[in-house]
Design an enzyme around this catalytic site. Sequence first.
Site, PDB file in Angstrom:
ATOM      1  N   ASP A   1      36.543  30.200 -52.998  1.00 42.01           N
ATOM      2  CA  ASP A   1      36.343  31.323 -52.088  1.00 42.01           C
ATOM      3  C   ASP A   1      37.067  32.562 -52.604  1.00 42.01           C
ATOM      4  O   ASP A   1      37.153  32.777 -53.815  1.00 42.01           O
ATOM      5  CB  ASP A   1      36.857  30.919 -50.690  1.00 42.01           C
TER       6      ASP A   1
ATOM      7  N   ASN B   1      23.223  33.114 -43.889  1.00 39.55           N
ATOM      8  CA  ASN B   1      23.143  33.876 -42.637  1.00 39.55           C
ATOM      9  C   ASN B   1      21.938  34.798 -42.542  1.00 39.55           C
ATOM     10  O   ASN B   1      22.008  35.861 -41.923  1.00 39.55           O
ATOM     11  CB  ASN B   1      24.406  34.732 -42.484  1.00 39.55           C
TER      12      ASN B   1
ATOM     13  N   VAL C   1      46.856  28.114 -34.732  1.00 43.98           N
ATOM     14  CA  VAL C   1      45.669  27.282 -34.544  1.00 43.98           C
ATOM     15  C   VAL C   1      45.879  25.940 -35.239  1.00 43.98           C
ATOM     16  O   VAL C   1      46.852  25.754 -35.964  1.00 43.98           O
ATOM     17  CB  VAL C   1      44.411  27.976 -35.114  1.00 43.98           C
TER      18      VAL C   1
ATOM     19  N   ASP D   1      51.034  28.663 -41.460  1.00 48.12           N
ATOM     20  CA  ASP D   1      50.252  27.670 -40.724  1.00 48.12           C
ATOM     21  C   ASP D   1      49.322  26.871 -41.640  1.00 48.12           C
ATOM     22  O   ASP D   1      48.426  26.180 -41.158  1.00 48.12           O
ATOM     23  CB  ASP D   1      49.436  28.369 -39.628  1.00 48.12           C
TER      24      ASP D   1
ATOM     25  N   LEU E   1      47.945  23.701 -39.718  1.00 49.09           N
ATOM     26  CA  LEU E   1      48.944  22.715 -39.296  1.00 49.09           C
ATOM     27  C   LEU E   1      48.895  22.439 -37.796  1.00 49.09           C
ATOM     28  O   LEU E   1      48.646  23.333 -36.989  1.00 49.09           O
ATOM     29  CB  LEU E   1      50.343  23.207 -39.668  1.00 49.09           C
TER      30      LEU E   1
ATOM     31  N   GLN F   1      29.936  36.696 -41.098  1.00 49.27           N
ATOM     32  CA  GLN F   1      29.337  37.855 -40.464  1.00 49.27           C
ATOM     33  C   GLN F   1      30.390  38.723 -39.779  1.00 49.27           C
ATOM     34  O   GLN F   1      30.625  39.835 -40.199  1.00 49.27           O
ATOM     35  CB  GLN F   1      28.295  37.437 -39.441  1.00 49.27           C
TER      36      GLN F   1
ATOM     37  N   ASN G   1      51.191  22.178 -35.393  1.00 50.06           N
ATOM     38  CA  ASN G   1      52.625  22.454 -35.228  1.00 50.06           C
ATOM     39  C   ASN G   1      52.946  23.247 -33.963  1.00 50.06           C
ATOM     40  O   ASN G   1      53.998  23.886 -33.877  1.00 50.06           O
ATOM     41  CB  ASN G   1      53.148  23.217 -36.449  1.00 50.06           C
TER      42      ASN G   1
ATOM     43  N   ALA H   1      23.003  26.090 -51.142  1.00 50.74           N
ATOM     44  CA  ALA H   1      22.561  25.381 -49.930  1.00 50.74           C
ATOM     45  C   ALA H   1      21.378  24.453 -50.169  1.00 50.74           C
ATOM     46  O   ALA H   1      21.262  23.406 -49.520  1.00 50.74           O
ATOM     47  CB  ALA H   1      22.208  26.396 -48.841  1.00 50.74           C
TER      48      ALA H   1
ATOM     49  N   SER I   1      29.590  30.413 -42.900  1.00 48.88           N
ATOM     50  CA  SER I   1      30.854  30.242 -43.627  1.00 48.88           C
ATOM     51  C   SER I   1      31.913  29.578 -42.766  1.00 48.88           C
ATOM     52  O   SER I   1      32.816  28.911 -43.281  1.00 48.88           O
ATOM     53  CB  SER I   1      31.399  31.598 -44.083  1.00 48.88           C
TER      54      SER I   1
ATOM     55  N   HIS J   1      38.586  35.943 -45.994  1.00 45.20           N
ATOM     56  CA  HIS J   1      37.563  34.921 -45.812  1.00 45.20           C
ATOM     57  C   HIS J   1      38.064  33.528 -46.197  1.00 45.20           C
ATOM     58  O   HIS J   1      37.926  32.565 -45.437  1.00 45.20           O
ATOM     59  CB  HIS J   1      36.343  35.303 -46.646  1.00 45.20           C
TER      60      HIS J   1
END
Length: 399
Positions: free
Chosen positions: A130, A262, A179, A139, A173, A96, A175, A273, A343, A162
Amino acid sequence: MRRLPGPALFAAVLLATAVTAAPAGAETATGYIVLLDENAPVTSVAAELGVPPEHVYESSVRGYSAKMTPSDAARIAGDPRVKLVQPDGEVTTTAQTLPTGIDRIDADLSPTAKIDGKDERVDVDVAVIDTGIDLDHPDLNVHTAGAKNCSTGQNADDGNGHGTHVAGTIGALDNDAGVVGVAPGARVWPVRVLGNSGSGSWSDVICGIDYVTAHAKEIEVANMSLGGTGTDSKCGTNTDAMHEAICRSVAAGVTYVVAAGNSAVEATNFVPATYEEVITVSALADFNGKPDGGAASTCRKDEDDTFADFSNYGADVDIIAPGVCILSTWPKGQMYNTISGTSMASPHVAGAAALHKAKNPTAKPADVQAALVKAGTDKWTTSTDPDKKPEPLLNVAKF
């Protein structure tokens, strides 16, 4: 999974039924998906039937996709070697707008994840079906040799964002920079089935599933944060090509985790789903990574510690995970971004499945699903679930 009765809406795509006759006056060539008998030589049969294939499927299902007129489709459907001729359709991402989520599911307590700022990578492979993944993101542990492009563009590099965001939640990671993901350093396989706009076709998605199935001895988990409208079916009935492909892929040992959608409706009319063979994930609104609620909203309006106001729900949903204002990796210079959607909830669960498989390599997809559901908690405001049958909240502290 049980299916709830009654209709549900999702403003995305229509997964059409099998072709039986050509509509009068509609002779524009469009996309179709053809399933063949198990022993039929795909390429030669396609040539004999007079329609050149675009994608050829040989691992999860046997068949191909092609552009053809409705008359051609009806003619091909009558061939005794043909099991199904299904109109192609559009499929989109379920993001979204969007890592408190890592905190909320206790990934930092997982002995397998070992989140401590040291780059010790979880030895597991996860396919991200995706928009692709930023192949050069510092990362992420991107398995570039395993990249597959079933969509537009020259390769599996992400032109949307996405897929890269999903990949970061799964395995960014550990590290001390940017993130960290649920299963830090997991090898993420870019399987691009959606274009830069975040949309694509069912035939492209089946191409991705087919590729994952061909590598089922290497890939333990696949995430599909995408979908469109459709209904459930049984494996082996040949009424839905994508479902048949997922059935075969799960049978080959790949655990599939998918977004619930969503549209704030029951997930029963949303594929993949609604499929029984996948782990379907709804979204929790959480703004501080802690239970009990009361935190102020951040990137979008919603109520802390509640069922996300956009998330699909119902008996087809197996588990809930954070999906609102999720910080994760992003491509091409921006590096990181915050977005929301089921997602974003799904890759938390895909990362959890990866942790379980790393610790229990012989676990079958059904075993993984059962383990995740059993380990879930009720430490969220369960009364906010629209169907009043709340799913367990993902928790990986003991994984």
